[in-house]
Design a protein around this motif. Structure first.
Motif, mmCIF file in Angstrom:
data_model
loop_
_atom_site.group_PDB
_atom_site.id
_atom_site.type_symbol
_atom_site.label_atom_id
_atom_site.label_comp_id
_atom_site.label_asym_id
_atom_site.label_seq_id
_atom_site.Cartn_x
_atom_site.Cartn_y
_atom_site.Cartn_z
ATOM 1 N N GLU A 229 0.833 -1.208 0.000
ATOM 2 C CA GLU A 229 0.000 0.000 0.000
ATOM 3 C C GLU A 229 0.868 1.259 0.000
ATOM 4 O O GLU A 229 1.899 1.313 0.653
ATOM 5 C CB GLU A 229 -0.880 -0.030 1.246
ATOM 6 C CG GLU A 229 -1.979 0.982 1.267
ATOM 7 C CD GLU A 229 -2.894 0.771 2.463
ATOM 8 O OE1 GLU A 229 -4.041 1.199 2.370
ATOM 9 O OE2 GLU A 229 -2.461 0.190 3.471
ATOM 10 N N THR A 230 0.440 2.258 -0.750
ATOM 11 C CA THR A 230 1.177 3.518 -0.781
ATOM 12 C C THR A 230 0.702 4.423 0.353
ATOM 13 O O THR A 230 -0.380 4.226 0.914
ATOM 14 C CB THR A 230 0.980 4.262 -2.115
ATOM 15 O OG1 THR A 230 -0.395 4.647 -2.230
ATOM 16 C CG2 THR A 230 1.399 3.410 -3.304
ATOM 17 N N ILE A 231 1.503 5.414 0.641
ATOM 18 C CA ILE A 231 1.156 6.379 1.691
ATOM 19 C C ILE A 231 -0.111 7.142 1.322
ATOM 20 O O ILE A 231 -0.945 7.432 2.177
ATOM 21 C CB ILE A 231 2.336 7.345 1.943
ATOM 22 C CG1 ILE A 231 3.488 6.611 2.627
ATOM 23 C CG2 ILE A 231 1.918 8.534 2.775
ATOM 24 C CD1 ILE A 231 3.191 6.121 4.025
ATOM 25 N N VAL A 232 -0.276 7.461 0.060
ATOM 26 C CA VAL A 232 -1.465 8.207 -0.373
ATOM 27 C C VAL A 232 -2.734 7.404 -0.084
ATOM 28 O O VAL A 232 -3.714 7.942 0.458
ATOM 29 C CB VAL A 232 -1.364 8.560 -1.878
ATOM 30 C CG1 VAL A 232 -2.638 9.183 -2.379
ATOM 31 C CG2 VAL A 232 -0.178 9.479 -2.125
ATOM 32 N N LEU A 233 -2.727 6.118 -0.424
ATOM 33 C CA LEU A 233 -3.895 5.280 -0.146
ATOM 34 C C LEU A 233 -4.122 5.120 1.354
ATOM 35 O O LEU A 233 -5.251 5.160 1.839
ATOM 36 C CB LEU A 233 -3.726 3.901 -0.796
ATOM 37 C CG LEU A 233 -3.719 3.871 -2.316
ATOM 38 C CD1 LEU A 233 -3.424 2.467 -2.815
ATOM 39 C CD2 LEU A 233 -5.053 4.353 -2.861
ATOM 40 N N TYR A 234 -3.033 4.974 2.076
ATOM 41 C CA TYR A 234 -3.129 4.839 3.531
ATOM 42 C C TYR A 234 -3.674 6.119 4.158
ATOM 43 O O TYR A 234 -4.491 6.071 5.080
ATOM 44 C CB TYR A 234 -1.757 4.486 4.105
ATOM 45 C CG TYR A 234 -1.792 4.116 5.558
ATOM 46 C CD1 TYR A 234 -2.593 3.074 6.021
ATOM 47 C CD2 TYR A 234 -1.017 4.795 6.484
ATOM 48 C CE1 TYR A 234 -2.624 2.735 7.356
ATOM 49 C CE2 TYR A 234 -1.037 4.456 7.822
ATOM 50 C CZ TYR A 234 -1.846 3.429 8.257
ATOM 51 O OH TYR A 234 -1.877 3.091 9.580
ATOM 52 N N ASN A 235 -3.248 7.248 3.648
ATOM 53 C CA ASN A 235 -3.737 8.535 4.132
ATOM 54 C C ASN A 235 -5.250 8.642 3.936
ATOM 55 O O ASN A 235 -5.966 9.117 4.823
ATOM 56 C CB ASN A 235 -3.014 9.671 3.416
ATOM 57 C CG ASN A 235 -3.368 11.029 3.948
ATOM 58 O OD1 ASN A 235 -3.722 11.186 5.112
ATOM 59 N ND2 ASN A 235 -3.279 12.035 3.108
ATOM 60 N N ASN A 236 -5.727 8.198 2.792
ATOM 61 C CA ASN A 236 -7.172 8.231 2.533
ATOM 62 C C ASN A 236 -7.930 7.371 3.537
ATOM 63 O O ASN A 236 -8.982 7.768 4.040
ATOM 64 C CB ASN A 236 -7.470 7.778 1.106
ATOM 65 C CG ASN A 236 -6.999 8.778 0.081
ATOM 66 O OD1 ASN A 236 -6.816 9.953 0.370
ATOM 67 N ND2 ASN A 236 -6.775 8.315 -1.134
ATOM 68 N N LYS A 237 -7.385 6.186 3.842
ATOM 69 C CA LYS A 237 -8.028 5.309 4.827
ATOM 70 C C LYS A 237 -8.074 5.968 6.201
ATOM 71 O O LYS A 237 -9.086 5.923 6.895
ATOM 72 C CB LYS A 237 -7.262 3.990 4.944
ATOM 73 C CG LYS A 237 -7.551 2.993 3.883
ATOM 74 C CD LYS A 237 -6.821 1.706 4.230
ATOM 75 C CE LYS A 237 -6.973 0.665 3.167
ATOM 76 N NZ LYS A 237 -6.231 -0.571 3.496
ATOM 77 N N ILE A 238 -6.955 6.561 6.593
ATOM 78 C CA ILE A 238 -6.874 7.202 7.915
ATOM 79 C C ILE A 238 -7.878 8.350 8.009
ATOM 80 O O ILE A 238 -8.560 8.512 9.029
ATOM 81 C CB ILE A 238 -5.444 7.714 8.188
ATOM 82 C CG1 ILE A 238 -4.464 6.550 8.289
ATOM 83 C CG2 ILE A 238 -5.382 8.576 9.441
ATOM 84 C CD1 ILE A 238 -4.730 5.594 9.430
#
Length: 89
Positions: free
Chosen positions: A5-14
């Motif tokens: 997972e990329t940071i951008v996708l993880y940021n969206n989840k958070i």
């Protein structure tokens, strides 16, 4: 965070989770979110997490500031991996 997972996708989840908890009346402080994100990052970010914890004041760090920092680091990791894949003949 999953390994691929990329940071951008993880940021969206958070952000989705934070918004859901806020709408339920259980808002999380920015400091708590930052600490949770740092705790859940995979091992490839271990050096960066250590550097952030030592150099930054986590009580005042904003989540978007952390994510920008991690995105920049992730981009440098990707550049390093792509140069290794090319190989030297």
């Amino acid at each position: 965070m999953e390994k691929d997972e990329t940071i951008v996708l993880y940021n969206n989840k958070i952000k989705e989770i934070a918004n859901e908890t806020f709408s339920l009346g259980e808002g999380m402080s920015n400091e708590k979110l930052v600490r949770k994100v740092l705790r859940t990052l995979p091992k490839r970010f271990a050096h960066k997490v250590t550097a952030i914890k030592e150099a930054q004041d986590l009580t005042t760090m904003r989540l978007d500031e952390l994510m920008e920092n991690l995105t920049t680091f992730e981009m440098s990791l990707d550049d390093g991996e792509s140069s290794k894949k090319k190989g030297i003949a």
